[in-house]
Design a protein around this motif. Structure first.
Motif, mmCIF file in Angstrom:
data_model
loop_
_atom_site.group_PDB
_atom_site.id
_atom_site.type_symbol
_atom_site.label_atom_id
_atom_site.label_comp_id
_atom_site.label_asym_id
_atom_site.label_seq_id
_atom_site.Cartn_x
_atom_site.Cartn_y
_atom_site.Cartn_z
ATOM 1 N N PHE A 38 -39.040 32.389 13.505
ATOM 2 C CA PHE A 38 -37.633 32.413 13.077
ATOM 3 C C PHE A 38 -37.595 32.911 11.658
ATOM 4 C CE2 PHE A 38 -33.927 29.887 11.581
ATOM 5 C CZ PHE A 38 -32.984 30.934 12.315
ATOM 6 N N PHE A 42 -36.088 36.271 10.273
ATOM 7 C CA PHE A 42 -34.711 36.254 9.716
ATOM 8 C C PHE A 42 -34.962 36.304 7.873
ATOM 9 C CE2 PHE A 42 -32.985 35.035 13.784
ATOM 10 C CZ PHE A 42 -31.820 35.855 13.468
ATOM 11 N N ASN B 81 -28.639 28.033 14.263
ATOM 12 C CA ASN B 81 -29.033 27.315 12.977
ATOM 13 C C ASN B 81 -29.359 26.046 13.251
ATOM 14 O OD1 ASN B 81 -29.486 29.529 11.134
ATOM 15 N ND2 ASN B 81 -27.320 29.586 10.716
ATOM 16 N N LEU B 122 -30.550 43.956 6.667
ATOM 17 C CA LEU B 122 -30.408 43.567 7.918
ATOM 18 C C LEU B 122 -29.874 44.892 8.894
ATOM 19 C CD1 LEU B 122 -28.881 40.000 7.779
ATOM 20 C CD2 LEU B 122 -31.050 40.713 8.686
ATOM 21 N N VAL B 152 -26.197 37.874 13.909
ATOM 22 C CA VAL B 152 -27.512 38.164 13.181
ATOM 23 C C VAL B 152 -27.295 37.688 11.623
ATOM 24 C CG1 VAL B 152 -29.359 39.680 12.268
ATOM 25 C CG2 VAL B 152 -28.871 39.729 14.711
ATOM 26 N N VAL B 155 -26.345 34.119 11.082
ATOM 27 C CA VAL B 155 -27.362 33.341 11.372
ATOM 28 C C VAL B 155 -28.340 33.229 9.843
ATOM 29 C CG1 VAL B 155 -29.813 32.809 12.311
ATOM 30 C CG2 VAL B 155 -27.829 33.382 13.665
ATOM 31 N N PHE B 156 -28.342 34.552 9.346
ATOM 32 C CA PHE B 156 -29.173 34.386 8.233
ATOM 33 C C PHE B 156 -28.718 33.731 6.884
ATOM 34 C CE2 PHE B 156 -29.689 36.575 3.746
ATOM 35 C CZ PHE B 156 -30.847 36.674 3.561
ATOM 36 N N LEU B 159 -28.770 30.077 7.449
ATOM 37 C CA LEU B 159 -30.157 29.267 7.842
ATOM 38 C C LEU B 159 -30.248 28.325 6.838
ATOM 39 C CD1 LEU B 159 -33.283 31.440 8.623
ATOM 40 C CD2 LEU B 159 -33.616 29.659 7.087
#
Lengths: 301, 282
Positions: A38, A42, B81, B122, B152, B155-156, B159
């Protein structure tokens, strides 16, 4: 022989105990794979991408993309904005933390919530509120244009939006530490005849310097990297009101990927330097905490 | 008004430390000038509209869709997350692996990396010709320029929140508790569900709420990867910017005010959650 036997059984009990206190190997491996995977997916890959894309056409293309008047102007503007907004928020943060941690008063937690407010406001809205105040159709729009003062689509607007967005950073770092340190040292200083300034410079500041630096560092990273709020108030005038993140966006939208990632790589380097400095400061902070706890223990014994 | 609200505690011993009046005065002045008055201006501006106008703006298909995209995908991203954040926090505290300290430091990258940089990185990763995008393309999965791309990016962005709220709780957790449970015959699975999870749950909830609140307002990292198709992949903050560029101030302001109200409710919930987790941490 008996000794050997003893160590054998105790070792066995120890491993058994340890096995019961952790997960089975299969679960461990799965969790490690998931967690590390993960992080790589990311965080690792996006970070690597910034630099590989910037260097896709080699060092010469990279350097020439940065050697450009518009890029220079963006870097200069970003540094100017940070140089104004970070010190202002630093001074405010110290004042607010002093007020909140050294005195007892009603409405304190409400005040802390208000200081934290900018964290929960979308960056776009942080910019919008200043357009509503100082834009041509805003509350002060007419007065400003009559007096030929430009705030929106100019540097003052960018500075204001940046101050708004980075408002809580320093106070946030100082308040927990100063709360923990209490007021005894300051009270002692005052009783021994120090005035307010002397108390702050000689007693409080040495105690909070690492936390203060830490807050300033985070504040600066955000000030230089802010995009949404600044984008709303800047007007995107190339070479004039483009900060580095905005310049990155324009280059990217013009399909000038190498140049976009070249500017982005500078911002990514800033982020990496910030993180390294942050790790060092966290270590220093831990030491300061430990020292403080020790001095209290000594005083009590 | 401010002085009746923030009055030095009656009955408590007067502090010998100087500066209460001036620091409180400066704090409130600066706070009002930079934060409170501008935010109040936003609500005043939207209050100049009639109730029907506000309802019309908020229930227009494009606004509704933007709000649904922002809040819906943020919820999904915060959930992802929550799961992976707990795993990362757990392996960072309890397990050993190479480069663990580097990994720990890198968890903060989404805090430190400017959102625009994250956005373009990204996008080029997940674009059809990017490293990950080209792997997903044969499988028929499109990430960049679809709602999945927004997920995406969010989520980044979210995090670090769950990791950083859960990690200290796991660090402070008494291992003796687990040892006692083991001694009493509990299996590892029982310990995880009955001993560990109840202790860390409030912090997971707090981290989830923080990540969600951050994701809802996020702009910079999303607009590059989203494709920004109205009614499909247009987020609410982008719609505000679009309305502003069309000089539709009333529309921009109303959507912003609606988002702010929802964020403040969230903030209130986060405060309650933090108080809850603080009580459990003792």
């Amino acid at each position: 022989m008996p000794a050997e036997f003893d160590s054998f059984t105790s070792g066995n009990v120890e491993t058994r105990r340890r096995r019961l206190l952790t997960e089975p190997p299969v679960v461990r491996t799965t969790l490690l794979t998931l967690g590390i995977g993960f992080l790589v997916l990311f965080i690792g890959l996006p970070l690597v991408t910034v630099f590989t894309e910037a260097l896709r056409k080699g060092w010469d293309a990279y350097l020439s993309a940065l050697h450009e008047p518009a890029a220079f102007a963006a870097i200069e503007l970003t540094l100017t904005v940070a140089a104004i907004s970070v010190p202002l928020n630093m001074v405010f943060g110290v004042i607010a933390a002093w007020c909140i941690t050294k005195f007892e008063f009603r409405g304190k937690s409400f005040l802390i919530t208000l200081i934290d407010l900018p964290f929960s406001v979308s960056p776009v809205i942080s910019g919008l509120v200043f357009v509503l105040m100082f834009g041509l159709q805003g509350w002060f729009g007419h007065w400003l244009s009559d007096n030929n003062i430009k705030i929106i689509f100019a540097t003052p607007g960018i500075v204001l939006a940046t101050i708004f967005v980075t408002f809580p950073f320093v106070a946030r770092e100082l308040i927990p530490l100063m709360q923990q340190q209490g007021t005894e040292e300051e009270e002692a200083a005052v009783i021994l005849g120090a005035n307010g300034w002397q108390t702050f410079w000689r007693v409080t500041l040495p105690n909070i310097k690492w936390a203060l630096l830490y807050g300033v560092l985070l504040c600066n990273a955000r000030a230089m990297g802010e995009f949404g709020a600044v984008s709303v108030v800047s007007g995107h005038i190339r070479g004039k009101t483009n900060t580095m993140p905005l310049h990155t966006e324009i280059l990217y939208n013009e399909y000038n990927f190498v140049a976009a990632f070249a500017v982005a790589s500078l911002l990514a380097l800033l982020a990496l330097v910030t993180l390294v400095a942050k790790s060092i400061l966290e270590w220093k902070l831990k030491q300061a905490h430990a020292l403080h706890a020790k001095s209290i223990a000594n005083a009590e014994s | 008004m401010t002085f009746s609200l923030f009055k030095s505690n009656p009955g408590s011993r007067r502090s010998v430390i100087p500066g209460f009046g001036i620091t409180l005065g400066l704090t409130i002045t600066w706070l009002s000038l930079i934060v409170l008055i501008p935010l109040a201006g936003l609500f005043l501006k939207s209050a100049t509209l009639s109730f029907d106008q506000i309802v019309a703006i908020l229930t227009s298909p494009r606004t509704l869709s933007a709000l649904r995209v922002s809040f819906g995908i943020s919820l999904g991203a915060a959930a992802i997350n929550a799961v992976f954040g707990v795993i990362v926090a757990w392996i960072l505290v309890r397990y050993d692996f190479p480069f663990k300290r580097v990994a720990d430091a890198f968890v903060d990258i989404p805090f430190a990396l400017p959102t625009a940089v994250a956005g373009i990185a990204l996008t080029s990763l997940y674009a059809p010709n990017g490293w990950i995008g080209s792997l997903l393309e044969p499988l028929g999965i499109k990430v960049a320029f679809t709602p999945l791309g927004i997920l995406v990016a969010l989520v980044f962005i979210g995090l670090p929140f769950v990791v950083r709220t859960v990690q200290p709780v796991i660090e402070d957790m008494d291992k003796e508790l687990e040892e006692a449970a083991t001694a009493l015959g509990a299996t590892r699975r029982q310990i995880i569900w009955r001993v560990i999870l109840p202790v860390i749950f409030p912090s997971i909830a707090t981290g989830f709420a923080l990540a969600f609140a951050r994701a809802v307002g996020e702009y910079g990292s999303v607009i590059f990867i989203a494709g920004n198709l109205p009614l499909v992949s247009e987020i609410a903050p982008l719609l505000i910017v679009i309305r502003l560029n069309e000089f539709a101030y009333a529309q921009a302001t109303t959507i912003a005010a609606a988002m702010l109200v929802i964020s403040f409710v969230l903030l209130f919930i986060i405060n309650l959650l933090q108080r809850w987790s603080a009580r459990y941490a003792r």
